[in-house]
Design an enzyme around this catalytic site. Structure first.
Site, PDB file in Angstrom:
ATOM      1  CD  GLN A   1      37.687  10.625  21.297  1.00  0.00           C
ATOM      2  OE1 GLN A   1      38.418  11.460  21.837  1.00  0.00           O
ATOM      3  NE2 GLN A   1      38.056   9.369  21.113  1.00  0.00           N
TER       4      GLN A   1
ATOM      5  CE1 TYR B   1      40.797   9.573  30.576  1.00  0.00           C
ATOM      6  CE2 TYR B   1      40.955   8.938  28.271  1.00  0.00           C
ATOM      7  CZ  TYR B   1      41.491   9.562  29.387  1.00  0.00           C
ATOM      8  OH  TYR B   1      42.716  10.165  29.306  1.00  0.00           O
TER       9      TYR B   1
ATOM     10  NE  ARG C   1      40.791   6.042  18.757  1.00  0.00           N
ATOM     11  CZ  ARG C   1      41.988   6.626  18.834  1.00  0.00           C
ATOM     12  NH1 ARG C   1      42.265   7.434  19.833  1.00  0.00           N
ATOM     13  NH2 ARG C   1      42.894   6.409  17.910  1.00  0.00           N
TER      14      ARG C   1
ATOM     15  N   GLY D   1      48.544   9.965  14.436  1.00  0.00           N
ATOM     16  CA  GLY D   1      48.385  10.949  15.498  1.00  0.00           C
ATOM     17  C   GLY D   1      49.529  11.941  15.542  1.00  0.00           C
ATOM     18  NE  ARG D   2      52.782   9.315  19.022  1.00  0.00           N
ATOM     19  CZ  ARG D   2      53.185   8.227  19.666  1.00  0.00           C
ATOM     20  NH1 ARG D   2      53.956   8.345  20.727  1.00  0.00           N
ATOM     21  NH2 ARG D   2      52.794   7.034  19.248  1.00  0.00           N
TER      22      ARG D   2
HETATM   23  C1  LIG Z   1      48.831  14.510  22.346  1.00  0.00           C
HETATM   24  C2  LIG Z   1      47.902  13.333  22.232  1.00  0.00           C
HETATM   25  C3  LIG Z   1      46.572  13.485  22.592  1.00  0.00           C
HETATM   26  C4  LIG Z   1      45.651  12.427  22.451  1.00  0.00           C
HETATM   27  N1  LIG Z   1      44.336  12.628  22.754  1.00  0.00           N
HETATM   28  C5  LIG Z   1      43.427  11.650  22.522  1.00  0.00           C
HETATM   29  C6  LIG Z   1      42.032  11.889  22.719  1.00  0.00           C
HETATM   30  O1  LIG Z   1      41.575  12.992  23.074  1.00  0.00           O
HETATM   31  N2  LIG Z   1      41.178  10.854  22.481  1.00  0.00           N
HETATM   32  C7  LIG Z   1      41.623   9.621  22.057  1.00  0.00           C
HETATM   33  O2  LIG Z   1      40.803   8.718  21.848  1.00  0.00           O
HETATM   34  N3  LIG Z   1      42.934   9.389  21.837  1.00  0.00           N
HETATM   35  C8  LIG Z   1      43.839  10.368  22.033  1.00  0.00           C
HETATM   36  N4  LIG Z   1      45.165  10.139  21.747  1.00  0.00           N
HETATM   37  C9  LIG Z   1      45.575   8.896  21.051  1.00  0.00           C
HETATM   38  C10 LIG Z   1      45.669   9.131  19.533  1.00  0.00           C
HETATM   39  O3  LIG Z   1      44.371   9.308  18.968  1.00  0.00           O
HETATM   40  C11 LIG Z   1      46.366   7.978  18.778  1.00  0.00           C
HETATM   41  O4  LIG Z   1      45.669   6.772  19.007  1.00  0.00           O
HETATM   42  C12 LIG Z   1      47.803   7.846  19.222  1.00  0.00           C
HETATM   43  O5  LIG Z   1      48.466   9.091  19.116  1.00  0.00           O
HETATM   44  C13 LIG Z   1      48.580   6.790  18.420  1.00  0.00           C
HETATM   45  O6  LIG Z   1      48.830   7.215  17.118  1.00  0.00           O
HETATM   46  P1  LIG Z   1      50.298   7.726  16.666  1.00  0.00           P
HETATM   47  O7  LIG Z   1      51.256   6.661  17.095  1.00  0.00           O
HETATM   48  O8  LIG Z   1      50.161   7.852  15.173  1.00  0.00           O
HETATM   49  O9  LIG Z   1      50.554   9.015  17.365  1.00  0.00           O
HETATM   50  C14 LIG Z   1      46.101  11.176  21.929  1.00  0.00           C
HETATM   51  C15 LIG Z   1      47.455  11.028  21.585  1.00  0.00           C
HETATM   52  C16 LIG Z   1      48.332  12.073  21.717  1.00  0.00           C
HETATM   53  C17 LIG Z   1      49.767  11.891  21.286  1.00  0.00           C
END
Ligand SMILES: Cc1cc2nc3c(=O)[nH]c(=O)nc-3n(C[C@H](O)[C@H](O)[C@H](O)COP(=O)(O)O)c2cc1C
Length: 374
Positions: free
Chosen positions: A101, A188, A235, A331-332
């Site tokens: 990414q 961003y 994205r 994600g989480r």
């Molecule tokens: C710890 C953390 C770091 C993240 N870092 C990024 C990132 O670097 N780039 C991005 O596009 N989204 C980032 N996100 C968003 C996740 O890609 C994802 O869209 C988000 O966690 C929702 O999914 P979930 O509900 O299954 O966790 C991050 C989310 C979390 C929790």
């Protein structure tokens, strides 16, 4: 469960994905210092999660000015490329498919993170509010801080940035990545060009929606030239706010998200990229994406559509079966469950995520989440 929609193979550009479960980009802030270099610990973390049909790395800054948080990895130095090679080799050894990414934070940064302590760069000199950056206060120690006042990029500098994206894409290929995703979400740099609230430019990159989408168009074209459009994803995080509180998302407001993002998706369709990743708002009581938006996106985009944001396996299956999504990211749940696809396939329980070890630190809360033992 094995036969569920999440476990059907899918074609993504030249890659046949073994399932539709995706590791989305997740910033974990564990690169080696100094130099923001991907390392063996990160290789282990990604390798543990290579049961995913498709993986995207955490955001990796394309140039020094692109960083907004301490300890996030970059992809602009020779050492960083060598570090990422460890990650891609570890994932490929398990048969995984992994994209990098490409990230530039623009104004969401701090002078202490910028080369020479300069102001961060942005489409316009408008400070980001309602968002924090993370700065180093000592070795291994840091603190949240307000973003610094940015300075406006000149037109020539915007064009140079397009070339920096292309160079980062070349670096990603050199590091062994299977493709790249452009981070155009979450307030961003690219998002700052798209939103009229952060872009008050009077040159060809500002003003009309067409002009505000120009930076997106140019970086997508430039990177497609390098990696091939079939190895490229973008994205977005369109926000359909229903309350004033929701209206400011990472310091950005979108007046007409439906029109803005359908037009943005049309730009991607014209270029013909492999996939569109839509990050849905993921906080408690977050606004939902309207059904007609999902349908309009499907109508104008012929590539793969990937959704993320509070999905459960059941909700992900429904999205695929209903036809508005092709790939579902967790994600989480993937942070806490290295063997997530296997757990979903078998209906095994999930480990809860520890929010305190998400950003920065050691292997604790990173590579020590256990796989399920029946
Ligand atoms: C710890 C953390 C770091 C993240 N870092 C990024 C990132 O670097 N780039 C991005 O596009 N989204 C980032 N996100 C968003 C996740 O890609 C994802 O869209 C988000 O966690 C929702 O999914 P979930 O509900 O299954 O966790 C991050 C989310 C979390 C929790």
């Amino acid at each position: 469960m094995q036969q569920s929609a999440l476990f059907k193979t899918a074609q993504l550009g030249p890659y046949t994905l073994k399932n539709r479960i995706v590791l989305p980009p997740l910033t974990r802030s564990r690169s080696s210092q100094p130099g923001n270099i991907a390392n063996d610990l990160m290789a282990t973390y990604y390798q543990q999660r290579s049961g995913a049909g498709f993986m995207v790395t955490e955001g990796t800054q394309i140039e020094p000015r692109g960083q907004g948080y301490a300890w996030t990895p970059g992809i602009h130095s020779a050492q960083q490329i060598a570090g990422w090679r460890k990650v891609t080799e570890a994932v490929h050894a398990e048969g995984g498919v992994i994209f990098a990414q490409l990230w530039h934070v623009g104004r969401v940064s701090h002078t202490s993170l910028q080369p020479g302590g300069q102001a961060p760069v942005a489409p316009s000199a408008i400070r980001a509010d309602s968002v924090k950056v993370f700065i180093e206060t000592g070795p291994g120690a840091g603190a949240l801080a307000e973003p610094s006042m940015p300075r406006e990029l000149t037109t020539a500098e915007v064009k140079e940035l397009v070339q920096l994206y292309a160079q980062a894409a070349r670096n990603a290929l050199e590091a062994g990545f299977d493709g790249v995703e452009l981070h155009c979400a979450n307030g961003y740099l690219v998002n700052q060009f798209i939103s009229a609230h952060s872009n008050r430019r009077s040159d060809e990159y500002g003003g009309s929606l067409h002009n505000r989408l120009r930076f997106l168009r140019e970086i997508t074209e430039a990177v497609a030239e390098v990696v091939g459009k079939e190895r490229l994803g973008v994205r977005f995080a369109p926000l359909f706010a229903t309350t004033d509180e929701d209206r400011v998302y990472l310091g950005l407001v979108e007046e007409d998200p439906h029109r803005t993002y359908v037009e943005a998706v049309k730009v991607l369709e014209q270029i013909g990229i492999a996939y569109l990743s839509l990050a849905e708002a993921d906080w408690d009581n977050a606004p939902e994406l309207p059904e007609n938006f999902r349908q309009d996106v499907r109508k104008v985009f012929s590539g793969r559509i990937l959704y993320a944001g509070k999905y459960t396996a059941e909700r992900g299956e429904r999205a695929i079966e209903a036809g508005w999504g092709d790939l579902i990211a967790f994600g989480r749940p993937f942070i806490a469950n290295p063997d997530l696809p296997e757990r979903i396939a078998n209906g095994w329980p999930l480990n809860p995520v520890d929010p305190h070890t998400m950003y920065g630190g050691t292997e604790q809360g990173y590579t020590d989440y256990p796989a399920y033992r029946a």
